[in-house]
Design a protein around this motif. Structure first.
Motif, PDB file in Angstrom:
ATOM      1  N   VAL A   1       0.865  -1.180   0.000  1.00 31.85           N
ATOM      2  CA  VAL A   1       0.000   0.000   0.000  1.00 31.85           C
ATOM      3  C   VAL A   1       0.906   1.235   0.000  1.00 31.85           C
ATOM      4  O   VAL A   1       1.899   1.291   0.734  1.00 31.85           O
ATOM      5  CB  VAL A   1      -0.991  -0.020   1.186  1.00 31.85           C
ATOM      6  N   TYR A   2       0.587   2.202  -0.878  1.00 28.44           N
ATOM      7  CA  TYR A   2       1.335   3.456  -0.950  1.00 28.44           C
ATOM      8  C   TYR A   2       0.493   4.534  -0.262  1.00 28.44           C
ATOM      9  O   TYR A   2      -0.675   4.708  -0.609  1.00 28.44           O
ATOM     10  CB  TYR A   2       1.585   3.833  -2.417  1.00 28.44           C
ATOM     11  N   LEU A   3       1.082   5.231   0.688  1.00 28.48           N
ATOM     12  CA  LEU A   3       0.322   6.244   1.428  1.00 28.48           C
ATOM     13  C   LEU A   3       1.131   7.522   1.605  1.00 28.48           C
ATOM     14  O   LEU A   3       2.362   7.496   1.701  1.00 28.48           O
ATOM     15  CB  LEU A   3      -0.084   5.696   2.806  1.00 28.48           C
ATOM     16  N   LEU A   4       0.409   8.618   1.648  1.00 24.20           N
ATOM     17  CA  LEU A   4       0.990   9.958   1.759  1.00 24.20           C
ATOM     18  C   LEU A   4       0.252  10.619   2.925  1.00 24.20           C
ATOM     19  O   LEU A   4      -0.693  11.364   2.722  1.00 24.20           O
ATOM     20  CB  LEU A   4       0.726  10.643   0.413  1.00 24.20           C
ATOM     21  N   PRO A   5       0.643  10.303   4.172  1.00 26.16           N
ATOM     22  CA  PRO A   5      -0.224  10.670   5.305  1.00 26.16           C
ATOM     23  C   PRO A   5      -0.205  12.145   5.711  1.00 26.16           C
ATOM     24  O   PRO A   5      -1.113  12.590   6.395  1.00 26.16           O
ATOM     25  CB  PRO A   5       0.301   9.813   6.460  1.00 26.16           C
TER      26      PRO A   5
ATOM     27  N   GLN B   1      -1.055  15.932   2.178  1.00 23.92           N
ATOM     28  CA  GLN B   1      -0.811  15.222   0.924  1.00 23.92           C
ATOM     29  C   GLN B   1      -1.016  16.081  -0.335  1.00 23.92           C
ATOM     30  O   GLN B   1      -1.752  17.064  -0.323  1.00 23.92           O
ATOM     31  CB  GLN B   1      -1.649  13.951   0.846  1.00 23.92           C
ATOM     32  N   ASN B   2      -0.305  15.711  -1.349  1.00 21.39           N
ATOM     33  CA  ASN B   2      -0.471  16.241  -2.685  1.00 21.39           C
ATOM     34  C   ASN B   2      -1.475  15.339  -3.387  1.00 21.39           C
ATOM     35  O   ASN B   2      -1.227  14.138  -3.484  1.00 21.39           O
ATOM     36  CB  ASN B   2       0.885  16.185  -3.408  1.00 21.39           C
ATOM     37  N   PRO B   3      -2.615  15.820  -3.854  1.00 27.36           N
ATOM     38  CA  PRO B   3      -2.983  17.219  -4.062  1.00 27.36           C
ATOM     39  C   PRO B   3      -3.880  17.852  -2.991  1.00 27.36           C
ATOM     40  O   PRO B   3      -4.139  19.045  -3.094  1.00 27.36           O
ATOM     41  CB  PRO B   3      -3.773  17.133  -5.358  1.00 27.36           C
TER      42      PRO B   3
ATOM     43  N   GLU C   1       5.578   4.570   2.582  1.00 29.82           N
ATOM     44  CA  GLU C   1       5.117   5.830   3.166  1.00 29.82           C
ATOM     45  C   GLU C   1       5.901   6.988   2.545  1.00 29.82           C
ATOM     46  O   GLU C   1       7.104   7.107   2.739  1.00 29.82           O
ATOM     47  CB  GLU C   1       5.330   5.806   4.684  1.00 29.82           C
ATOM     48  N   ASP C   2       5.198   7.829   1.788  1.00 35.19           N
ATOM     49  CA  ASP C   2       5.840   8.946   1.090  1.00 35.19           C
ATOM     50  C   ASP C   2       5.621  10.201   1.942  1.00 35.19           C
ATOM     51  O   ASP C   2       4.483  10.571   2.218  1.00 35.19           O
ATOM     52  CB  ASP C   2       5.179   9.094  -0.295  1.00 35.19           C
ATOM     53  N   ASN C   3       6.709  10.842   2.350  1.00 37.98           N
ATOM     54  CA  ASN C   3       6.543  11.969   3.285  1.00 37.98           C
ATOM     55  C   ASN C   3       7.352  13.211   2.900  1.00 37.98           C
ATOM     56  O   ASN C   3       8.115  13.734   3.695  1.00 37.98           O
ATOM     57  CB  ASN C   3       6.913  11.504   4.701  1.00 37.98           C
ATOM     58  N   PRO C   4       7.166  13.720   1.675  1.00 33.76           N
ATOM     59  CA  PRO C   4       7.965  14.890   1.303  1.00 33.76           C
ATOM     60  C   PRO C   4       7.528  16.184   1.987  1.00 33.76           C
ATOM     61  O   PRO C   4       8.288  17.144   2.031  1.00 33.76           O
ATOM     62  CB  PRO C   4       7.763  14.992  -0.214  1.00 33.76           C
ATOM     63  N   TYR C   5       6.291  16.209   2.520  1.00 31.06           N
ATOM     64  CA  TYR C   5       5.742  17.461   3.060  1.00 31.06           C
ATOM     65  C   TYR C   5       5.706  17.504   4.590  1.00 31.06           C
ATOM     66  O   TYR C   5       5.321  18.522   5.170  1.00 31.06           O
ATOM     67  CB  TYR C   5       4.306  17.668   2.534  1.00 31.06           C
ATOM     68  N   GLY C   6       6.060  16.392   5.248  1.00 27.40           N
ATOM     69  CA  GLY C   6       5.850  16.240   6.696  1.00 27.40           C
ATOM     70  C   GLY C   6       6.493  17.307   7.560  1.00 27.40           C
ATOM     71  O   GLY C   6       5.986  17.613   8.647  1.00 27.40           O
TER      72      GLY C   6
ATOM     73  N   GLY D   1      11.777  10.076   2.153  1.00 25.61           N
ATOM     74  CA  GLY D   1      11.946  11.485   2.496  1.00 25.61           C
ATOM     75  C   GLY D   1      12.569  12.228   1.322  1.00 25.61           C
ATOM     76  O   GLY D   1      13.110  11.602   0.400  1.00 25.61           O
ATOM     77  N   SER D   2      12.480  13.560   1.331  1.00 24.65           N
ATOM     78  CA  SER D   2      12.997  14.351   0.210  1.00 24.65           C
ATOM     79  C   SER D   2      13.517  15.691   0.712  1.00 24.65           C
ATOM     80  O   SER D   2      12.971  16.246   1.667  1.00 24.65           O
ATOM     81  CB  SER D   2      11.868  14.599  -0.795  1.00 24.65           C
ATOM     82  N   PHE D   3      14.547  16.200   0.075  1.00 19.26           N
ATOM     83  CA  PHE D   3      15.000  17.564   0.363  1.00 19.26           C
ATOM     84  C   PHE D   3      14.366  18.575  -0.588  1.00 19.26           C
ATOM     85  O   PHE D   3      14.629  19.770  -0.500  1.00 19.26           O
ATOM     86  CB  PHE D   3      16.530  17.646   0.311  1.00 19.26           C
ATOM     87  N   SER D   4      13.506  18.081  -1.502  1.00 16.89           N
ATOM     88  CA  SER D   4      12.925  18.968  -2.511  1.00 16.89           C
ATOM     89  C   SER D   4      12.061  20.070  -1.909  1.00 16.89           C
ATOM     90  O   SER D   4      12.026  21.172  -2.446  1.00 16.89           O
ATOM     91  CB  SER D   4      12.068  18.160  -3.488  1.00 16.89           C
ATOM     92  N   LYS D   5      11.339  19.769  -0.830  1.00 18.59           N
ATOM     93  CA  LYS D   5      10.379  20.747  -0.308  1.00 18.59           C
ATOM     94  C   LYS D   5      10.946  21.599   0.814  1.00 18.59           C
ATOM     95  O   LYS D   5      10.331  22.589   1.198  1.00 18.59           O
ATOM     96  CB  LYS D   5       9.116  20.031   0.195  1.00 18.59           C
ATOM     97  N   ILE D   6      12.071  21.207   1.357  1.00 15.64           N
ATOM     98  CA  ILE D   6      12.616  21.980   2.482  1.00 15.64           C
ATOM     99  C   ILE D   6      13.950  22.637   2.161  1.00 15.64           C
ATOM    100  O   ILE D   6      14.448  23.445   2.921  1.00 15.64           O
ATOM    101  CB  ILE D   6      12.762  21.119   3.765  1.00 15.64           C
TER     102      ILE D   6
ATOM    103  N   LEU E   1      18.224  19.920  -6.431  1.00 11.83           N
ATOM    104  CA  LEU E   1      19.308  19.025  -5.983  1.00 11.83           C
ATOM    105  C   LEU E   1      19.004  17.568  -6.309  1.00 11.83           C
ATOM    106  O   LEU E   1      19.910  16.745  -6.372  1.00 11.83           O
ATOM    107  CB  LEU E   1      19.518  19.156  -4.467  1.00 11.83           C
ATOM    108  N   ARG E   2      17.710  17.269  -6.538  1.00  9.17           N
ATOM    109  CA  ARG E   2      17.247  15.899  -6.811  1.00  9.17           C
ATOM    110  C   ARG E   2      17.768  14.925  -5.758  1.00  9.17           C
ATOM    111  O   ARG E   2      18.325  13.875  -6.086  1.00  9.17           O
ATOM    112  CB  ARG E   2      17.647  15.410  -8.222  1.00  9.17           C
ATOM    113  N   LEU E   3      17.602  15.281  -4.509  1.00 10.08           N
ATOM    114  CA  LEU E   3      18.087  14.411  -3.448  1.00 10.08           C
ATOM    115  C   LEU E   3      16.965  14.042  -2.483  1.00 10.08           C
ATOM    116  O   LEU E   3      16.262  14.905  -1.965  1.00 10.08           O
ATOM    117  CB  LEU E   3      19.224  15.097  -2.685  1.00 10.08           C
TER     118      LEU E   3
END
Ligand code: PLP
Length: 232
Positions: free
Chosen positions: A6-10, A13-15, A41-46, A70-75, A80-82
Motif C-alpha cells: 500500500v502506498y500512502l501519503l499521510p 498530501q499532494n494534491p 510511506e511517502d513523506n515529502p511534506y511532513g 523522504g525528500s529535500f525537494s520541499k525543504i 538538488l534531486r536528493l
C-alpha cells in the motif's frame, strides 16, 4: 488478488493537503501488520507543519514492513534531486539495483552539499522560517477564499501544513474549462482530474499557496472568483 503493498501519503498530501488522523494511522498500521502488507510511506511534506508536527509515521508502527521516503525537494531545493529512504536491511540489495537501473547514481557533489547543510545547522534554522511563511500564505489564501467566494457554492479544506488546498467547485462547473478563463485573468491552478487513478471528480482543483506572495494570493483569488462568476 492479494495487494502487494500500500502506498500512502499521510501528511499534507499532494494534491489535497489532507492529513491522516492518529486513529486512522493506528488502524492502517494494525491491518498492515496483521495482513503482512508492506507500506510505502511517502513523506515529502511532513516537515512543513504550521502549528504542530503531524502524528508519528506509519513506518514507525510497522518498521520491518515499511519503506519510508523522504525528500529535500520541499525543504531545501528541488533541483538538488536528493531524497532518502528508510527500509529494512534485507531490501537493500534490491533497492540498490532499482536505483542503479533508474539513474545509476545521485551526484556526490549534491549529497555533500546537503550533508554540510545538515551538519552546520542551516536546515534547522531554515525550516522554521518556511513553516511560518507557508502558514501565513495559507491563512491569506483561506481568508481570500472566504471573502471572494462567498455565495458561489464552493467548498475547500483547511490544511494544517504543506503546500496545497483542495477546492470543490459548484456542481456542474468543471475545472478544465475554468482554467482557460482563469489563465486569461492571470491566475492558474491544477485541475483535480489529473490526480485521480479511477473516475475523476472533474469539479475539483488544487491551489498552491507557497510560491505566491500574500498580495498575489489576494489578486489571484479575486481573479479566480471573477472567472467562476462568469462561468456559472
Ligand atoms: C507525492 C510526492 N512525493 C514525492 C515528491 C518529491 O519528489 P522529489 O523528491 O523527487 O522531488 C513530491 C513532490 O512533488 C510529491 O508530491
Amino acid at each position: 488478488d492479494k495487494a502487494r503493498f500500500v502506498y500512502l501519503l499521510p501528511n499534507f498530501q499532494n494534491p489535497t493537503g489532507r492529513t491522516m488522523t492518529e486513529e486512522r494511522r493506528a488502524a492502517v498500521a494494525q491491518v498492515a501488520v496483521e495482513c503482512g502488507l508492506p507500506i510505502i510511506e511517502d513523506n515529502p511534506y511532513g516537515d512543513l507543519w504550521f502549528d504542530a508536527p503531524p502524528a508519528p509515521s506509519l513506518s514507525s508502527r510497522h518498521p520491518e514492513g515499511s519503506v519510508y521516503l523522504g525528500s529535500f525537494s520541499k525543504i531545501l531545493a528541488p533541483g538538488l534531486r536528493l531524497g532518502y529512504l528508510v527500509a529494512p536491511k534485507a531490501l537493500y540489495p534490491k533497492l540498490l539495483q532499482a536505483k542503479q537501473a533508474a539513474d545509476l547514481h545521485t551526484p556526490s557533489f549534491n549529497q555533500r552539499v546537503v550533508a554540510e547543510v545538515l551538519k552546520d545547522g542551516f536546515i534547522d534554522r531554515h525550516v522554521p522560517t518556511i513553516r511560518a511563511l507557508y502558514k501565513q500564505q495559507c491563512e491569506a489564501m483561506l481568508a481570500a477564499l472566504d471573502r471572494e467566494m462567498a455565495g458561489l457554492g464552493l467548498s475547500w479544506n483547511r490544511p494544517v501544513g504543506g503546500m496545497f488546498l483542495w477546492v470543490q467547485l459548484p456542481q456542474g462547473l468543471k475545472a478544465i474549462p475554468l482554467l482557460d478563463k482563469a489563465v486569461e485573468k492571470g491566475v492558474a491552478f491544477v485541475p483535480g482530474s489529473a490526480f485521480y487513478a479511477g473516475a475523476a471528480n472533474e469539479s475539483t482543483l488544487r491551489l498552491s499557496f507557497v510560491t505566491a506572495t500574500v498580495d498575489q494570493i489576494n489578486t489571484g483569488m479575486a481573479a479566480l472568483a471573477t472567472a467562476i462568476r462568469e462561468s456559472l
